[in-house]
Write a protein that holds these residues in place. Sequence first.
Motif, PDB file in Angstrom:
ATOM      1  N   PRO A  16      -9.176  47.255  57.534  1.00 45.16           N
ATOM      2  CA  PRO A  16      -8.182  47.068  58.605  1.00 45.16           C
ATOM      3  C   PRO A  16      -8.396  45.803  59.417  1.00 45.16           C
ATOM      4  N   ALA A  17      -9.624  45.311  59.475  1.00 43.78           N
ATOM      5  CA  ALA A  17      -9.888  44.087  60.236  1.00 43.78           C
ATOM      6  C   ALA A  17      -9.212  42.873  59.609  1.00 43.78           C
ATOM      7  N   ASN A  18      -8.864  42.994  58.309  1.00 39.26           N
ATOM      8  CA  ASN A  18      -8.231  41.869  57.615  1.00 39.26           C
ATOM      9  C   ASN A  18      -6.712  41.976  57.571  1.00 39.26           C
ATOM     10  N   ILE A  19      -6.147  43.001  58.194  1.00 38.73           N
ATOM     11  CA  ILE A  19      -4.693  43.177  58.210  1.00 38.73           C
ATOM     12  C   ILE A  19      -4.087  42.241  59.256  1.00 38.73           C
ATOM     13  N   SER A  20      -3.194  41.400  58.815  1.00 37.35           N
ATOM     14  CA  SER A  20      -2.601  40.422  59.729  1.00 37.35           C
ATOM     15  C   SER A  20      -1.090  40.559  59.826  1.00 37.35           C
ATOM     16  N   TRP A  21      -0.496  41.421  59.020  1.00 33.25           N
ATOM     17  CA  TRP A  21       0.953  41.567  59.034  1.00 33.25           C
ATOM     18  C   TRP A  21       1.388  42.761  59.889  1.00 33.25           C
ATOM     19  N   SER A  22       2.666  42.787  60.206  1.00 32.95           N
ATOM     20  CA  SER A  22       3.233  43.954  60.895  1.00 32.95           C
ATOM     21  C   SER A  22       3.234  45.108  59.910  1.00 32.95           C
ATOM     22  N   TYR A  23       2.564  46.185  60.264  1.00 35.80           N
ATOM     23  CA  TYR A  23       2.326  47.224  59.271  1.00 35.80           C
ATOM     24  C   TYR A  23       3.223  48.431  59.409  1.00 35.80           C
ATOM     25  N   THR A  24       4.128  48.453  60.366  1.00 38.30           N
ATOM     26  CA  THR A  24       5.153  49.489  60.393  1.00 38.30           C
ATOM     27  C   THR A  24       6.462  48.863  60.822  1.00 38.30           C
ATOM     28  N   TYR A  25       7.531  49.606  60.656  1.00 36.91           N
ATOM     29  CA  TYR A  25       8.842  49.082  61.004  1.00 36.91           C
ATOM     30  C   TYR A  25       9.076  49.062  62.510  1.00 36.91           C
ATOM     31  N   ASN A  26       8.262  49.789  63.244  1.00 33.83           N
ATOM     32  CA  ASN A  26       8.483  49.851  64.691  1.00 33.83           C
ATOM     33  C   ASN A  26       7.253  49.450  65.494  1.00 33.83           C
TER      34      ASN A  26
ATOM     35  N   ASP B 158      -8.533  26.566  82.362  1.00 28.77           N
ATOM     36  CA  ASP B 158      -9.589  26.038  81.501  1.00 28.77           C
ATOM     37  C   ASP B 158     -10.141  27.084  80.551  1.00 28.77           C
ATOM     38  N   ARG B 159      -9.792  28.345  80.789  1.00 26.74           N
ATOM     39  CA  ARG B 159     -10.343  29.396  79.933  1.00 26.74           C
ATOM     40  C   ARG B 159      -9.724  29.340  78.542  1.00 26.74           C
ATOM     41  N   MET B 160     -10.512  29.782  77.584  1.00 22.19           N
ATOM     42  CA  MET B 160     -10.047  29.763  76.194  1.00 22.19           C
ATOM     43  C   MET B 160      -9.234  31.021  75.915  1.00 22.19           C
ATOM     44  N   ALA B 161      -8.278  30.873  75.020  1.00 28.23           N
ATOM     45  CA  ALA B 161      -7.467  32.029  74.615  1.00 28.23           C
ATOM     46  C   ALA B 161      -8.263  32.896  73.656  1.00 28.23           C
ATOM     47  N   PHE B 162      -8.057  34.206  73.759  1.00 28.31           N
ATOM     48  CA  PHE B 162      -8.761  35.121  72.867  1.00 28.31           C
ATOM     49  C   PHE B 162      -8.091  35.136  71.504  1.00 28.31           C
ATOM     50  N   PRO B 163      -8.839  34.853  70.444  1.00 31.23           N
ATOM     51  CA  PRO B 163      -8.234  34.869  69.098  1.00 31.23           C
ATOM     52  C   PRO B 163      -8.073  36.286  68.556  1.00 31.23           C
ATOM     53  N   GLU B 164      -8.774  37.262  69.177  1.00 23.57           N
ATOM     54  CA  GLU B 164      -8.699  38.623  68.648  1.00 23.57           C
ATOM     55  C   GLU B 164      -7.336  39.254  68.929  1.00 23.57           C
ATOM     56  N   LYS B 165      -7.036  40.269  68.129  1.00 21.01           N
ATOM     57  CA  LYS B 165      -5.800  41.005  68.348  1.00 21.01           C
ATOM     58  C   LYS B 165      -5.973  41.951  69.527  1.00 21.01           C
ATOM     59  N   MET B 166      -4.878  42.187  70.219  1.00 15.18           N
ATOM     60  CA  MET B 166      -4.945  43.043  71.397  1.00 15.18           C
ATOM     61  C   MET B 166      -5.305  44.470  71.003  1.00 15.18           C
ATOM     62  N   GLU B 167      -4.782  44.914  69.907  1.00 18.29           N
ATOM     63  CA  GLU B 167      -5.055  46.268  69.451  1.00 18.29           C
ATOM     64  C   GLU B 167      -5.656  46.212  68.049  1.00 18.29           C
ATOM     65  N   SER B 168      -6.717  46.978  67.856  1.00 16.62           N
ATOM     66  CA  SER B 168      -7.308  47.023  66.529  1.00 16.62           C
ATOM     67  C   SER B 168      -6.430  47.855  65.610  1.00 16.62           C
ATOM     68  N   VAL B 169      -6.434  47.500  64.351  1.00 19.01           N
ATOM     69  CA  VAL B 169      -5.604  48.204  63.372  1.00 19.01           C
ATOM     70  C   VAL B 169      -6.283  49.522  63.002  1.00 19.01           C
TER      71      VAL B 169
ATOM     72  N   MET C 113      -7.270  53.011  60.898  1.00 19.66           N
ATOM     73  CA  MET C 113      -7.550  53.234  59.481  1.00 19.66           C
ATOM     74  C   MET C 113      -6.315  53.759  58.744  1.00 19.66           C
ATOM     75  N   ASP C 114      -5.466  54.498  59.447  1.00 20.50           N
ATOM     76  CA  ASP C 114      -4.277  55.070  58.803  1.00 20.50           C
ATOM     77  C   ASP C 114      -3.025  54.240  59.089  1.00 20.50           C
ATOM     78  N   TRP C 115      -3.184  52.928  59.186  1.00 20.81           N
ATOM     79  CA  TRP C 115      -2.075  52.040  59.536  1.00 20.81           C
ATOM     80  C   TRP C 115      -0.927  52.111  58.540  1.00 20.81           C
TER      81      TRP C 115
ATOM     82  N   MET D 178     -10.580  55.491  49.764  1.00 16.50           N
ATOM     83  CA  MET D 178      -9.883  56.056  50.909  1.00 16.50           C
ATOM     84  C   MET D 178     -10.523  57.379  51.315  1.00 16.50           C
ATOM     85  N   ASP D 179     -10.846  57.496  52.591  1.00 22.38           N
ATOM     86  CA  ASP D 179     -11.450  58.720  53.112  1.00 22.38           C
ATOM     87  C   ASP D 179     -10.476  59.894  53.007  1.00 22.38           C
ATOM     88  N   GLY D 180     -11.021  61.074  52.705  1.00 24.98           N
ATOM     89  CA  GLY D 180     -10.179  62.252  52.542  1.00 24.98           C
ATOM     90  C   GLY D 180      -9.406  62.625  53.793  1.00 24.98           C
TER      91      GLY D 180
END
Length: 615
Positions: free
Chosen positions: A174-184, A196-207, A209-211, A237-239
């Motif tokens: 899931p850390a490598n998912i970069s696309w929109s993963y649902t229709y909504n 002067d602060r740097m922008a955060f490159p991380e995503k606001m929300e982590s993806v 496991m059941d994305w 895939m986990d059960g």
Amino acid sequence: MKFMKLGSKPDALQAEGKSIRYMSSELATDFTINMGEMKFYLHKFPLLSKSNRLQKLVSKACENCDEIYMVDFPGGSKAFEICVKFCYGMTVTLNAYNVVAACCAAEYLEMTEDVDRGNLVYKIEVFLNSSIFRSWKDSIIVLQTTKFLMPWSEDLKIVGRCIDSIASKTSLDPANISWSYTYNRKLIEPDKIIGDRMAFPEKMESVPMDWWVEDICELDIDLYKRVMLAVKSKGRMDGSIIGEALKTYAVRWLPDSVDALVSDAHAWRNKSLVETIVCLLPSDKSVGCSCSFLLKLLKVAILLGADQSSKEDLIRSISLKLHEASVKDLLIPARSPLITNYDVELVCYIVNQYVMHEKSNWDVDVAEKIEKGSDNFTIGHGSLLNVGKLVDEYLAEIAYDPNLTLSSFVALSQSIPKSARPIHDGLYQAIDIYLKEHHSLTKAERKEICGLMEVKKLTMETSMHAAQNERLPLRVVVQVLFFEQVRAAASVRARGSNPHDPSSLRTITDEEYEKKVDEKCRTLGKQMSHLKIKDEELRKNGNLSKKNSKNSRSGVQLLPSRSRRIFDKLWLVNKGQGENRSSETSGSSQSPTSLVPGDTKSSGSSSRHRRHSMS
């Protein structure tokens, strides 16, 4: 959505009404394609230069016949229009919604590289590999459109490649998912910090496991099954996630109302859906679906008449997680020929399956303990205790059913081992409800059902209630009273003895307990018989009449007074000299542990009549 544009000329294909298409050109058309619902008036050269099939059809036709008939053309007239425009070099846009139809049409017309270099089949293949199969959403859309073009899309391997593309993407980190993963829902980048602060490159929300779970719910059940089988075959895939996907799909497609569920229009589809979900359930104990969901699925399977193998698979999965269930989940409506409100036999079977599975685990655990030289292994872990409590609560719920037989109640009560029921309060409540709702029980049947519980395993509060419960057999009441006497005496001895003296820790054995209870019952029976005879004599002599003298009225108190003394004997707290007390002393003493606190000698009703019942 990905797309590909082919050609550059403007669109010259014109429409005349709903059934005629013609090419607007200075040259007159010399070629007609009849597709049943639509006729195309075209030129031979652009089409024959790209389509090997049209060349064969024209060569077979007579010289004066300029009309070609095409039946069952894959994709219909819209797909043929795409091929026509490509042959004329007009602008055509391929996307996830029309690429499958265009591919099947191009293959049907044999628009391959053998006829012309850079032909339509080649262009579509490039688009599929470079764009469609690399896109999560486009792969799902394309797979969904293939159902309208069977078996062409299957023979062209489009279905299989879409499934493989989807299954491969679900297995990504899931850390490598970069696309929109649902229709909504979209991956949102955080707002850049001003200054002067740097922008955060991380995503606001982590993806999560059941994305991928929500998107594949859009697939029809047959395609969904193939995707899930491919996901499981990857082995990554986990059960629990697979279980969550199955639950989400069932909630998405199964109707809420029973009428809609079993309606003639959807019953077959719903049955197929349930059977498919069951066959996809993970086989191990870590199945992600909750026991509550599995039981709901079982209710639907029974209602829809699913095949027996599906129901057995569900029961097996439920039995592995029965300790997570609730009473409401177990209330499975009974179907003909059963006359009870709920299917008690099925629940009993599920409980037996659970116990068998647990016992097999116990055998392994005991063997391991023996090998390690451990002698303190005990049975009765948390999950087993939960099932014991669940069974007692279920018994209390079904006890209200007037059609519930005693044998069914007893069988379910005895389906769990003794270690699952360390306290019998719940069982007592269920028995009390059953006795209240089934007035026609014989004395032997009342004795049988009350024999299910052990009074030694009742709490103090429940024992007090049982001692006053007029629905219980007298022997059971005596057992309750006597055990409370033993328990009270043991408590007194424990408080007054030396805690370091091993002899002070002795408790009464089962044999001693039964022997003493039998003695008390025989003594009580003799005294009750004597009281009964005395009462009959008094009645014959007219001494119990309300109009008699004061001496006669004192005689009517003989029964409760003597009966009270008998019960008081059972409640005396022995401190070493209690056995030597005379019956007169015990009768006249007012023990603080009397059955009904606050009673006096002049009480006008017997203790047996003062007992009440649990509702």
